[in-house]
Enzyme design. Structure first.
Site, PDB file in Angstrom:
ATOM      1  CD  GLU A   1      -9.155  21.029  26.699  1.00  0.00           C
ATOM      2  OE1 GLU A   1      -8.396  20.716  27.633  1.00  0.00           O
ATOM      3  OE2 GLU A   1      -9.465  22.216  26.447  1.00  0.00           O
ATOM      4  CB  ALA A   2      -8.447  13.332  25.300  1.00  0.00           C
TER       5      ALA A   2
END
Length: 300
Positions: A184-185
């Site tokens: 997600e980062a």
């Protein structure tokens, strides 16, 4: 933090048809902080971006590779004790398809067919196929939800340790931590910034509804941004997110500050006709842009 320095050269050679061993990207918790974490995520994005194209100045991930050996990236994560696990990352969508600890590998249910090919992913390992997928619905089903699981250096250390020790009772919770702090980062600069801001000492934070809303809508944002290229940047369908305070946040076009400053990678969507621009081999970051998004949209 250790990051493989030769990966870019390897990826370029692969892009031009040279078949060589895949490279690894490394991240160690020893001495880790927000800055080293940002460097790690930037390196991951750089490897995912090589040979790709851009829409609205955002990298669109690959949807085909010239060789099956290029389908997965290996990411080595080290806990504070130096114990290592290796993640298998799908370059098409940054999904974690499985992991390796010692000589044992585990593959998620419904992973791409190539992930089950032992010669392509974690060769020489003793393979076990998990009974659940790497999606949040499955991971949260028998454990806590994302909003109840802290992120930070210590939670990541615990997650790596649990996977290293093959503690299957903790796999789901461990992957909720790892997927958000890696995949997600990489997809969202705004999530990377939130995590990096909290990476010091024993500090942790729990994802709020704004972060979870972004994670749940990556596919929708990817689709609308790409389809908008034939409509002057205007989305055919609005994307409704949620702010930290619980208010709806409607994204209407690709010039929205969240789109331009908060998203780093898009999943390729075939239902469109788009003009692409070729990306370079570097990924530029702007902490000022992160703060702008947070201030304008109250996401954090």
């Amino acid at each position: 933090m250790r990051v493989a320095r030769f990966c870019t050269v390897v990826a370029i050679l692969l892009y031009f048809g040279f078949h060589i061993a895949e490279c690894d990207i490394n991240f160690s918790l020893a001495g880790a902080d927000g800055q080293t974490y940002n460097t790690f995520i930037a390196k991951l994005r750089q490897e995912l971006s090589i040979g790709t194209q851009k829409v609205a100045n955002i990298t669109v991930l690959k949807h085909h590779v010239s060789s099956n050996t290029q389908r997965f990236l290996s990411i080595n994560l080290f806990n504070y004790n130096g114990d290592k696990i290796t993640l298998g990352i799908d370059v098409f969508d940054v999904y974690v398809v499985g992991f390796l600890t010692g000589t044992n590998s585990y593959i998620f249910k419904e992973a791409p067919d190539l992930a089950y090919n032992k010669s392509l992913l974690f060769p020489g390992s003793v393979r076990e196929n998990l009974s659940y997928t790497g999606g949040y619905d499955d991971l949260e089903r028998r454990g806590a939800g994302r909003e109840d699981i802290p992120l930070g250096l210590l939670p990541l250390d615990t997650a790596i340790t649990n996977l290293f020790r093959r503690d299957s009772t903790s796999f789901r919770r461990s992957f909720i931590v790892i997927i958000q702090m890696v995949s997600e980062a990489a997809r969202f600069k705004i999530i990377e910034a939130k995590i990096a801001k909290n990476l010091y000492g024993e500090n942790t934070f729990k994802p709020d509804q704004a972060i979870i809303s972004l994670e749940n809508n990556w596919g929708a944002l990817s689709k609308q941004i790409q389809k908008a290229q034939d409509r002057g940047g205007v989305f055919p369908n609005l994307v409704t997110l949620t702010t930290s305070s619980g208010k709806p946040l409607i994204i209407r076009n690709d010039s929205d500050p969240l789109v331009q400053n908060g998203i780093a990678l898009l999943k390729y969507m075939s239902e469109r006709s788009v003009e692409y621009s070729i990306t370079d081999d570097t990924v530029n970051e702007s902490n000022g842009a992160f703060l702008e998004i947070m201030e304008i949209h109250d996401l954090m």
